[in-house]
Design an enzyme around this catalytic site. Structure first.
Site, PDB file in Angstrom:
ATOM      1  N   GLU A 169      28.297 -50.535   2.959  1.00 23.47           N
ATOM      2  CA  GLU A 169      27.598 -51.215   4.054  1.00 23.47           C
ATOM      3  C   GLU A 169      27.798 -52.727   4.076  1.00 23.47           C
ATOM      4  O   GLU A 169      27.103 -53.452   4.769  1.00 23.47           O
ATOM      5  CB  GLU A 169      26.094 -50.874   4.020  1.00 23.47           C
ATOM      6  CG  GLU A 169      25.684 -49.794   5.007  1.00 23.47           C
ATOM      7  CD  GLU A 169      26.018 -48.369   4.553  1.00 23.47           C
ATOM      8  OE1 GLU A 169      26.551 -48.206   3.440  1.00 23.47           O
ATOM      9  OE2 GLU A 169      25.794 -47.425   5.330  1.00 23.47           O
ATOM     10  N   TYR A 171      27.500 -54.845   1.383  1.00 26.47           N
ATOM     11  CA  TYR A 171      26.744 -55.604   0.380  1.00 26.47           C
ATOM     12  C   TYR A 171      27.686 -56.066  -0.745  1.00 26.47           C
ATOM     13  O   TYR A 171      28.884 -55.790  -0.713  1.00 26.47           O
ATOM     14  CB  TYR A 171      25.583 -54.754  -0.149  1.00 26.47           C
ATOM     15  CG  TYR A 171      24.502 -54.527   0.888  1.00 26.47           C
ATOM     16  CD1 TYR A 171      23.743 -55.592   1.381  1.00 26.47           C
ATOM     17  CD2 TYR A 171      24.244 -53.262   1.402  1.00 26.47           C
ATOM     18  CE1 TYR A 171      22.757 -55.398   2.344  1.00 26.47           C
ATOM     19  CE2 TYR A 171      23.261 -53.060   2.368  1.00 26.47           C
ATOM     20  CZ  TYR A 171      22.524 -54.136   2.836  1.00 26.47           C
ATOM     21  OH  TYR A 171      21.555 -53.944   3.793  1.00 26.47           O
ATOM     22  N   ARG A 219      27.053 -45.377  -3.912  1.00 23.90           N
ATOM     23  CA  ARG A 219      27.244 -45.276  -2.456  1.00 23.90           C
ATOM     24  C   ARG A 219      28.522 -46.019  -2.104  1.00 23.90           C
ATOM     25  O   ARG A 219      28.609 -47.246  -2.235  1.00 23.90           O
ATOM     26  CB  ARG A 219      26.042 -45.855  -1.715  1.00 23.90           C
ATOM     27  CG  ARG A 219      26.147 -45.611  -0.235  1.00 23.90           C
ATOM     28  CD  ARG A 219      24.810 -45.403   0.407  1.00 23.90           C
ATOM     29  NE  ARG A 219      25.003 -45.066   1.810  1.00 23.90           N
ATOM     30  CZ  ARG A 219      24.062 -45.068   2.709  1.00 23.90           C
ATOM     31  NH1 ARG A 219      22.838 -45.359   2.352  1.00 23.90           N
ATOM     32  NH2 ARG A 219      24.313 -44.764   3.958  1.00 23.90           N
ATOM     33  N   HIS A 257      27.370 -53.424   7.821  1.00 22.64           N
ATOM     34  CA  HIS A 257      26.270 -53.786   8.725  1.00 22.64           C
ATOM     35  C   HIS A 257      26.763 -54.678   9.864  1.00 22.64           C
ATOM     36  O   HIS A 257      26.175 -54.711  10.927  1.00 22.64           O
ATOM     37  CB  HIS A 257      25.142 -54.493   7.974  1.00 22.64           C
ATOM     38  CG  HIS A 257      24.248 -53.529   7.242  1.00 22.64           C
ATOM     39  ND1 HIS A 257      23.885 -52.311   7.770  1.00 22.64           N
ATOM     40  CD2 HIS A 257      23.645 -53.603   6.034  1.00 22.64           C
ATOM     41  CE1 HIS A 257      23.107 -51.685   6.905  1.00 22.64           C
ATOM     42  NE2 HIS A 257      22.948 -52.438   5.853  1.00 22.64           N
ATOM     43  N   GLN A 344      12.902 -47.738  16.552  1.00 21.13           N
ATOM     44  CA  GLN A 344      11.914 -48.684  17.048  1.00 21.13           C
ATOM     45  C   GLN A 344      10.833 -49.073  16.046  1.00 21.13           C
ATOM     46  O   GLN A 344      10.395 -50.215  16.052  1.00 21.13           O
ATOM     47  CB  GLN A 344      11.264 -48.140  18.321  1.00 21.13           C
ATOM     48  CG  GLN A 344      12.088 -48.442  19.552  1.00 21.13           C
ATOM     49  CD  GLN A 344      11.533 -47.786  20.788  1.00 21.13           C
ATOM     50  OE1 GLN A 344      12.037 -46.771  21.244  1.00 21.13           O
ATOM     51  NE2 GLN A 344      10.485 -48.341  21.333  1.00 21.13           N
TER      52      GLN A 344
HETATM   53  P1  NAP Z   1      11.089 -53.813  31.284  1.00 20.66           P
HETATM   54  O1  NAP Z   1      11.932 -53.776  30.073  1.00 20.66           O
HETATM   55  O2  NAP Z   1       9.834 -54.573  31.280  1.00 20.66           O
HETATM   56  O3  NAP Z   1      12.021 -54.328  32.472  1.00 20.66           O
HETATM   57  C1  NAP Z   1      11.570 -54.420  33.777  1.00 20.66           C
HETATM   58  C2  NAP Z   1      12.642 -55.075  34.617  1.00 20.66           C
HETATM   59  O4  NAP Z   1      12.175 -55.121  35.931  1.00 20.66           O
HETATM   60  C3  NAP Z   1      12.953 -56.467  34.175  1.00 20.66           C
HETATM   61  O5  NAP Z   1      14.350 -56.618  34.137  1.00 20.66           O
HETATM   62  C4  NAP Z   1      12.306 -57.355  35.247  1.00 20.66           C
HETATM   63  O6  NAP Z   1      13.165 -58.446  35.441  1.00 20.66           O
HETATM   64  C5  NAP Z   1      12.241 -56.445  36.450  1.00 20.66           C
HETATM   65  N1  NAP Z   1      11.060 -56.623  37.284  1.00 20.66           N
HETATM   66  C6  NAP Z   1       9.758 -56.687  36.896  1.00 20.66           C
HETATM   67  N2  NAP Z   1       8.952 -56.792  37.956  1.00 20.66           N
HETATM   68  C7  NAP Z   1       9.733 -56.801  39.049  1.00 20.66           C
HETATM   69  C8  NAP Z   1       9.471 -56.888  40.438  1.00 20.66           C
HETATM   70  N3  NAP Z   1       8.250 -56.979  40.900  1.00 20.66           N
HETATM   71  N4  NAP Z   1      10.521 -56.876  41.266  1.00 20.66           N
HETATM   72  C9  NAP Z   1      11.770 -56.788  40.824  1.00 20.66           C
HETATM   73  N5  NAP Z   1      12.084 -56.693  39.512  1.00 20.66           N
HETATM   74  C10 NAP Z   1      11.062 -56.702  38.647  1.00 20.66           C
HETATM   75  O7  NAP Z   1      10.692 -52.358  31.741  1.00 20.66           O
HETATM   76  P2  NAP Z   1      11.543 -51.026  31.766  1.00 20.66           P
HETATM   77  O8  NAP Z   1      12.992 -51.267  31.828  1.00 20.66           O
HETATM   78  O9  NAP Z   1      10.915 -50.218  32.825  1.00 20.66           O
HETATM   79  O10 NAP Z   1      11.214 -50.406  30.379  1.00 20.66           O
HETATM   80  C11 NAP Z   1       9.870 -50.101  30.080  1.00 20.66           C
HETATM   81  C12 NAP Z   1       9.625 -50.165  28.581  1.00 20.66           C
HETATM   82  O11 NAP Z   1      10.249 -49.091  27.944  1.00 20.66           O
HETATM   83  C13 NAP Z   1      10.125 -51.439  27.959  1.00 20.66           C
HETATM   84  O12 NAP Z   1       9.215 -51.875  26.994  1.00 20.66           O
HETATM   85  C14 NAP Z   1      11.392 -51.012  27.358  1.00 20.66           C
HETATM   86  O13 NAP Z   1      11.810 -51.809  26.261  1.00 20.66           O
HETATM   87  C15 NAP Z   1      11.065 -49.581  26.953  1.00 20.66           C
HETATM   88  N6  NAP Z   1      12.310 -48.825  26.874  1.00 20.66           N
HETATM   89  C16 NAP Z   1      12.884 -48.718  25.679  1.00 20.66           C
HETATM   90  C17 NAP Z   1      14.059 -48.049  25.579  1.00 20.66           C
HETATM   91  C18 NAP Z   1      14.699 -47.885  24.233  1.00 20.66           C
HETATM   92  O14 NAP Z   1      15.749 -47.338  24.136  1.00 20.66           O
HETATM   93  N7  NAP Z   1      14.113 -48.364  23.182  1.00 20.66           N
HETATM   94  C19 NAP Z   1      14.674 -47.517  26.689  1.00 20.66           C
HETATM   95  C20 NAP Z   1      14.049 -47.640  27.918  1.00 20.66           C
HETATM   96  C21 NAP Z   1      12.857 -48.313  28.000  1.00 20.66           C
HETATM   97  P3  NAP Z   1      12.751 -59.766  36.222  1.00 20.66           P
HETATM   98  O15 NAP Z   1      11.260 -59.859  36.155  1.00 20.66           O
HETATM   99  O16 NAP Z   1      13.484 -60.862  35.550  1.00 20.66           O
HETATM  100  O17 NAP Z   1      13.257 -59.544  37.599  1.00 20.66           O
HETATM  101 FE1  SF4 Z   2      12.762 -44.425  12.992  1.00 20.76          FE
HETATM  102 FE2  SF4 Z   2      10.855 -42.667  13.570  1.00 20.76          FE
HETATM  103 FE3  SF4 Z   2      12.492 -43.530  15.501  1.00 20.76          FE
HETATM  104 FE4  SF4 Z   2      13.362 -41.883  13.574  1.00 20.76          FE
HETATM  105  S1  SF4 Z   2      11.844 -41.433  15.150  1.00 20.76           S
HETATM  106  S2  SF4 Z   2      14.382 -43.692  14.290  1.00 20.76           S
HETATM  107  S3  SF4 Z   2      12.227 -42.630  11.812  1.00 20.76           S
HETATM  108  S4  SF4 Z   2      11.029 -44.760  14.344  1.00 20.76           S
END
Ligand code: NAP
Ligand code: SF4
Length: 688
Positions: A169, A171, A219, A257, A344
């Site tokens: 990785e 290290y 590893r 990494h 996450q």
């Molecule tokens: P988000 O990450 O908060 O993004 C919302 C987007 O909409 C932003 O780009 C924002 O940009 C825009 N926006 C907000 N209000 C608006 C409006 N009134 N008019 C036009 N554009 C607007 O929300 P999301 O994409 O819906 O995701 C929701 C949550 O789920 C987030 O916390 C995200 O991180 C999570 N999520 C995580 C994953 C993952 O793989 N970990 C995948 C999907 C979602 P501007 O305000 O700059 O325009």
């Molecule tokens: Fe990490 Fe849990 Fe997501 Fe698996 S499900 S990647 S252990 S947070």
């Protein structure tokens, strides 16, 4: 002993001559943050003990430095003091009562350290630490080798069954082996033999110190996935030298990494690297552990059955479900809480200097807090209605049932999972279906009732909920509507409608698509479009497709085609946002870069500082940062503008004087996040 009826290979003991590992499950090393302070050893003990009780054969701890300079962070843990030996004794004793084995990982971070006193074979800064390392003088190289051997002896005195020497990785040990980071001209650099010497000396001096009856896992990086990485032939020579020096078991390391190839994220197919392990295993006499994206007993059993490895390492899956091995042994794979590879709450926490946990299992690394709560029946059994069957509602139901309450879940649609269901439609996120399967199975097994297509409304709430003592309002979110001239044009879709359409085949991607919003959902939607064949077929990518996406070529140096340019998509996608900030802002640190890279390489455009003006049949009109009117040509416009809470029922519950709690997106849509929703649901359910 009779073979296990379900997974005979997984539950066959492994005889190492001087000791036997009771099955083929290895809980891979995973830093939780509890390793860093001795005061946390008790919590660490509970964490490992729960996995040991859950039947894992061999546990490997998170990384401990063999000396002061090798710590990963200024407050990182090392295994150098008699205090550590004393503190860890109760941990190893507890694990041994379950007949599991436990090894301590020794990890010297070298140039990957996040403190200014970092050292490396040569003065070459890494991409992932802000500091430039000091080149190690020869005396320090020598004393560091002795430090590894001393730390291993300390581990033995603390009751560990062995150590894992982290040689992959990127290290320190890997830095010595690799010509990309080792430019020395003394006896520790230059030829392959000299670059191997640091590692082989560590193994032989450690073996001499700890004696023959101690597990020594090494590893080794089987695939570097970086420029100037090692070839198959070089790594094989290295492994043969290490075998001779006294290694008991090899663990498979995949990628530095700093490699710009995702190796454990959700888009990596399950078991993608076991064939690489198999190639080395065939050439050596030492048992091999297969790693990376092994998250179901079927995948693990398949790897062993095909003879690709002798053991299988699961790290995050044991965070998600401490009882994984025990459930597999009993043929209860359906009740395993599957790791969805989201990173996450585990890796993203660690990289954010927070203690690791798990999104789908908030009890992970918090066993002392949660396990007694979950095991204890509530003093008063209550009838609880859960309204909405997304991650929050289903988790609330699960915890309520465990606590002895009577639970009915009302879901207005014909399917469970809410936002998880939607996420599972995105290629690379198919594992989200496993969470839904798990929640459903557990709720039904524990006697909960799930009612589908049962919308609770202001009108029927009084009657439908009359018999319940408490209500959990987990009605989730709905996509935020964007107020814009032309937004009612039929070529404009909410992300929810569009994703469902791609999934069921009722929508086909147009040649030009504009996406309003550039957050996590916009990234997911763009991915579902670019991989629309997989979205439609509901099938994850194959190993070959994934290798092809990222230019992985095991037969080349470093396992990588450095000149490979993936084909651009014929579909032109433009993601827009009003603000400054990166594409996919809000995505986790350990995965966001891979999503961005994939979109960029597929030819996706990203426009910041967009002022939305109008949607017409030509596309989306915006004013750019300079105030100029511009057309983003598009035949489809998708709104991914965040969400608003769906909690209108709260008012009528209040009016009717009903006892209720709001959890998840229904409580707060901003930064809608399954990690918060699930945790909140558990906390609310415990209170009842
Ligand atoms: P988000 O990450 O908060 O993004 C919302 C987007 O909409 C932003 O780009 C924002 O940009 C825009 N926006 C907000 N209000 C608006 C409006 N009134 N008019 C036009 N554009 C607007 O929300 P999301 O994409 O819906 O995701 C929701 C949550 O789920 C987030 O916390 C995200 O991180 C999570 N999520 C995580 C994953 C993952 O793989 N970990 C995948 C999907 C979602 P501007 O305000 O700059 O325009
Ligand atoms: Fe990490 Fe849990 Fe997501 Fe698996 S499900 S990647 S252990 S947070």
């Amino acid at each position: 002993m009779a073979a296990n009826a379900y997974y005979p290979n997984l539950f066959a003991p492994l005889d190492l001559g001087f000791t036997t590992i009771k099955n083929r499950f290895v809980m891979g090393s995973m830093h939780t943050g509890l390793e860093d302070r001795l005061k946390n050893v008790e919590e660490l003990k509970e964490y490992f003990l729960e996995r040991a009780r859950g039947g894992v054969g061999l546990i490997i701890t998170g990384g401990y430095s063999p000396n002061f300079l090798g710590r990963l962070t200024p407050w990182g843990g090392s295994f150098t003091s008699s205090r550590s030996i004393r503190a860890h004794r109760s941990l190893t004793d507890a694990v041994h009562q379950t007949e599991s084995k436990i090894c301590l990982q020794l990890l010297h971070a070298g140039r990957y350290s996040f403190h200014p006193l970092l050292v490396a074979p040569s003065k070459i800064k890494s991409l992932i630490s802000p500091f430039t390392p000091f080149e190690m003088p020869s005396w320090l190289v020598n004393s560091t080798i002795n430090d590894f051997a001393d730390a291993a002896l300390n581990a033995k005195k603390a009751g560990y069954d062995g150590v894992e020497i982290m040689g992959s990785e990127g290290y320190l040990i890997h830095q010595f082996f690799s010509e990309r980071t080792n430019k020395r001209t003394d006896e520790w650099g230059g030829s392959l033999e000299k670059r191997m010497r640091f590692a082989t000396e560590i193994v032989s001096r450690t073996r001499a110190k700890v004696g023959p009856n101690f597990i020594l896992i090494f590893r080794i990086s089987l695939l570097d996935l970086v420029e100037k990485g090692a070839t198959f032939g070089e790594t094989l020579l290295f492994a043969k030298a290490l075998e001779k020096a006294g290694v008991t078991i090899f663990n498979s390391g995949i990628g530095w990494h700093e490699a710009r190839i995702p190796t454990i994220a959700s888009m990596v197919p399950r078991g993608a690297f076991s064939e690489i392990t198999s190639k080395f295993k065939k050439e050596l006499n030492t048992p091999f552990i297969a790693t990376n994206r092994i998250n179901t007993p079927e995948i693990a059993e398949g790897i062993l059955e095909r003879g690709e490895a002798d053991l299988v390492s699961l790290a995050r899956p044991f965070l998600a479900d401490a009882r994984f091995a025990e459930k597999a042994k009993a043929g209860q794979a359906e009740s395993i809480n599957t790791c969805i590879a989201c990173n996450q709450a585990c890796l993203d926490h660690i990289f954010g200097n927070k203690k690791a946990s798990c999104l789908v299992n908030p009890a992970a690394a918090e066993e002392s807090k949660w396990l007694p709560e979950l095991a204890q029946k509530s003093s008063k059994q209550r009838r609880v209605a859960v309204i909405g069957a997304g991650p929050a509602g289903l988790n609330a139901a699960l915890v309520l049932l465990k606590r002895g309450h009577l639970v009915t879940v009302f879901e207005k649609s014909a399917e469970l999972g809410g936002q998880f269901n939607l996420a599972s439609m995105v290629p690379g996120k198919e594992d989200y279906r496993e969470s839904i399967r798990y929640w459903k199975h557990e709720i039904e097994t524990l006697g909960g009732t799930i009612l589908y297509q049962q919308a609770i409304t202001d009108e029927n709430a009084g009657e439908s909920l009359a018999d319940f003592d408490h209500v959990i309002l987990s009605t989730g979110v709905k996509p935020r509507k964007v107020d814009l001239p032309g937004i009612e044009n039929p070529m404009v879709y909410s992300y929810e409608k569009y994703l469902r359409g791609l999934y069921d085949g009722s929508i086909k991607p147009a040649a030009n698509i504009a996406i309003i919003g550039s957050g996590g959902i916009a990234v997911d939607t763009a991915t579902a479009i670019l991989k629309h064949e997989h979205t439609l077929s509901h099938q994850p990518e194959t190993r070959e497709e994934y290798f092809n996406d990222w230019g992985i070529r095991p037969e080349l140096r470093g396992g990588l085609d450095t000149k490979y340019v993936p084909p651009r998509s014929p579909i032109k996608i433009t993601l827009l946002q009003r603000s400054e900030g990166a594409l996919g802002k809000g995505l986790g640190k350990t995965t966001a870069w891979a999503h961005r890279m994939f979109l960029k390489r597929s030819g996706v455009d990203h426009i910041k500082h967009a002022e939305y003006v109008e949607v017409t049949n030509e596309g989306l009109w915006i004013k750019n940062k300079q105030g100029e009117l511009k057309l983003i040509p598009a035949a489809q416009v998708i709104t991914c503008a965040g969400q608003v809470s769906e909690n209108a029922l709260a008012l009528s519950l209040q009016k009717n004087g009903k006892s209720f709690s709001i959890v998840g997106g229904a409580k707060l849509a901003g930064e809608l996040d399954a990690k918060r929703s699930i945790r909140e649901a558990w906390e609310a359910a415990i209170q009842i």
